[in-house]
Write a protein that holds these residues in place. Sequence first.
Motif, mmCIF file in Angstrom:
data_model
loop_
_atom_site.group_PDB
_atom_site.id
_atom_site.type_symbol
_atom_site.label_atom_id
_atom_site.label_comp_id
_atom_site.label_asym_id
_atom_site.label_seq_id
_atom_site.Cartn_x
_atom_site.Cartn_y
_atom_site.Cartn_z
ATOM 1 N N TRP A 191 0.869 -1.173 0.000
ATOM 2 C CA TRP A 191 0.000 0.000 0.000
ATOM 3 C C TRP A 191 0.895 1.209 0.000
ATOM 4 N N SER A 192 0.576 2.182 -0.853
ATOM 5 C CA SER A 192 1.423 3.366 -0.919
ATOM 6 C C SER A 192 0.554 4.607 -1.018
ATOM 7 N N LYS A 193 1.147 5.700 -0.588
ATOM 8 C CA LYS A 193 0.510 7.002 -0.723
ATOM 9 C C LYS A 193 1.502 7.921 -1.403
ATOM 10 N N GLY A 194 1.069 8.530 -2.475
ATOM 11 C CA GLY A 194 1.962 9.375 -3.244
ATOM 12 C C GLY A 194 1.358 10.734 -3.494
ATOM 13 N N THR A 195 2.142 11.585 -4.126
ATOM 14 C CA THR A 195 1.691 12.936 -4.424
ATOM 15 C C THR A 195 0.576 12.894 -5.472
ATOM 16 N N GLY A 196 -0.155 13.978 -5.560
ATOM 17 C CA GLY A 196 -1.317 14.010 -6.418
ATOM 18 C C GLY A 196 -0.983 14.232 -7.879
ATOM 19 N N ALA A 197 -2.030 14.188 -8.664
ATOM 20 C CA ALA A 197 -1.894 14.346 -10.114
ATOM 21 C C ALA A 197 -2.371 15.723 -10.533
ATOM 22 N N VAL A 198 -1.942 16.164 -11.694
ATOM 23 C CA VAL A 198 -2.378 17.417 -12.308
ATOM 24 C C VAL A 198 -2.850 17.089 -13.717
ATOM 25 N N SER A 199 -4.017 17.535 -14.050
ATOM 26 C CA SER A 199 -4.515 17.276 -15.400
ATOM 27 C C SER A 199 -5.299 18.497 -15.868
ATOM 28 N N PHE A 200 -5.377 18.642 -17.166
ATOM 29 C CA PHE A 200 -6.183 19.703 -17.748
ATOM 30 C C PHE A 200 -6.699 19.229 -19.092
ATOM 31 N N GLY A 201 -7.713 19.939 -19.563
ATOM 32 C CA GLY A 201 -8.372 19.471 -20.773
ATOM 33 C C GLY A 201 -7.532 19.651 -22.011
ATOM 34 N N SER A 202 -6.857 20.785 -22.131
ATOM 35 C CA SER A 202 -6.047 21.017 -23.320
ATOM 36 C C SER A 202 -4.828 21.827 -22.903
ATOM 37 N N ASP A 203 -3.804 21.831 -23.789
ATOM 38 C CA ASP A 203 -2.588 22.551 -23.431
ATOM 39 C C ASP A 203 -2.810 24.046 -23.319
ATOM 40 N N ASP A 204 -3.809 24.562 -24.042
ATOM 41 C CA ASP A 204 -3.967 26.005 -24.091
ATOM 42 C C ASP A 204 -4.900 26.534 -23.016
ATOM 43 N N ASP A 205 -5.573 25.670 -22.333
ATOM 44 C CA ASP A 205 -6.583 26.130 -21.386
ATOM 45 C C ASP A 205 -6.251 25.642 -20.008
ATOM 46 N N PHE A 206 -5.490 26.457 -19.259
ATOM 47 C CA PHE A 206 -5.165 26.065 -17.911
ATOM 48 C C PHE A 206 -6.332 26.292 -16.966
ATOM 49 N N GLY A 207 -7.384 26.859 -17.442
ATOM 50 C CA GLY A 207 -8.515 27.091 -16.580
ATOM 51 C C GLY A 207 -9.185 25.800 -16.134
ATOM 52 N N ASP A 208 -9.061 24.774 -16.949
ATOM 53 C CA ASP A 208 -9.659 23.495 -16.585
ATOM 54 C C ASP A 208 -8.711 22.623 -15.801
ATOM 55 N N ALA A 209 -7.609 23.170 -15.352
ATOM 56 C CA ALA A 209 -6.625 22.346 -14.651
ATOM 57 C C ALA A 209 -7.206 21.864 -13.340
#
Lengths: 354, 268
Positions: B146-164
């Motif tokens: 069992w492990s606990k790690g740092t979170g993920a970062v995702s966004f819809g498109s490269d140009d729109d960081f608003g959906d990050a």
Amino acid sequence: MNLSLILTTGLLALQPAAETELQRPSDSAPTTAEAEAPAEEVVPAGEAAPAEGAAEEATPAEEVVAPAEAAPPADDEPAPSEVAAEPTETEPADPAPTATDGERYVVSAGAGGPPFYDAADTVALRARHGIEVEPLERTEGPRWRCLVADPACGHSFEVNALAAYTYRGRQGRVDGMGEDPRWSSGRAQYDFWMNLPVMREVVGDKLFSRMTLGPKGGLIFSDGGSTWGNLGMAFRYWMGRGRWAPTIEFSSALTFKIGERELKDAGLGDPKWKMTRGPLGFTADVGFGLGGFGAIVLGGQYDSPLAREEIPDQYRTSAGGAFFVGFRGNILWGGPAAAAVATHAITQRRVQAP
Amino acid sequence: MSAFVSVFVLSSLLAASPSDDPAGDTDLVEVSQTDDEEEPDEYGPFFEDEAPSDLEYLGRARPGRLPVLSLGEGSFCFVEGTYCKASLILSADIGAGIRAPASDEGPDVPYAQFTFRGGIAIRPAMIRPRKRKAWGSWGVGVVSSWSKGTGAVSFGSDDDFGDAKSTDATTTFRVAAINQMWLSKRNHAAHLDFTFGGARSEVLTSGVTLWGTHAEVGMGFGGWGGLFLSGDFLDRDTRVVLGFRGHGIAAGPIVAMALAGLAAGGAL
């Protein structure tokens, strides 16, 4: 008829030759081991070592001396018999040469059993070859089964705890807002070291580690719940062979952020600790210690920024670093562990990062 | 007549060839084999004991010790050892690496995790030479972690960081088979570990928990610790970690001191 004679002659020639008269050790003549002892009896004290090299080259003809020839001389002791021949042949009428340069001659033929030298002879021999007159050969072994580093250990494992004052800094914010904060803090570090001997010293029949090198890994804690892991190498040089010998330690490691307390949560109550990503950084320190028990350490750490173009602004982290000075020691004797735990606790309660 | 005499002489000479050479006339040395049990059955570096040395450390470990923390003289060991037939695997590790989503899902970000792992390993092919400890180079077992790690970062498109979007942490559960190759007969010998199995974890920021593949290659020193390189391969979410681990007994003091500091500092 002629053919038969030829064949007969050939067969006679092929028959094994008659057994030659080989000289063998007889019951009355001394054996190889015994020849060494009587040969040593007549060797003047202090003459054996230099004579081994010189006598072999200078007097190969001396081997005809009967006691040496009765048994095949051993590879490591051909000279005593030759040296025995020298004083016998060159100075048959002079029973006791005068002592010069601290050397002593002891003619103890028939004086009883070995050893035929005493402590003074050993001292004279060591002085002639520049060896320590009174070598400090350690006899007591290490304690704690080499869980405390000791030059008498070949390889050892240890757990160290560091308690240090640290001066931290952060290189502003990647969006250009805010200042470059600097603040005083504390640092607690717990490391596991594996020490492998890379330079050894031989004293008598004992080995001592002079320099050790090996992997290390552990955890680093500071204020604001900052937690890093580190993986690297540790080096130690021993300036002696005793358990409390002075040491020079050097360690370096790659660091990676594991977590911290979120500052932006401060307005919503107690900030919670959470896993925090961060790029690789490095830490290095040098220490001066006594034995494997503790050392005064001076070091620093650098955290790389996470600010690539594709990273959204809210997830970027700026560069940071720290310098620290403190005390690192083995946890087995309690003090370093208690100091590190106390430093960790005080840092959590008293230090507020800007 | 003369021919007959010649043949007779030749035959006599051939028959008179000495058949038994005294030992002292040749360089051959006859080795007497008094006891069949003393003859070694195996040869080579793995089956020969280390040559004794005149030099030794004062702190040299005493030879002939049983596997440490074991039952039945190595039948079951709580710390993996060279001569253990079955061993308990119990370790804690931390590591760091990279989390690489699929190219259009999010950026590559650093990833760090800590793990608690347990399992069991056995030596199915032990060699039992006469008068020597049984030993086997191959170990196989099953481990779970069992492990606990740092979170993920995702966004819809490269140009729109608003959906990050991001997650605070990533929890992973793994079950895998482990293959070990022990490299020597020292008491705490080095061994290579190859682990292959499955990993169940939340994929990026989707909130969906899926099974993926877990693979790991590592090197350990007895059962006390080691280094590893592991990977979790999930749908559009790949994590590769380089870390080090220690047995629970070795890591326990460090974990205890860390928890003591956190508790005394009011963080728990």
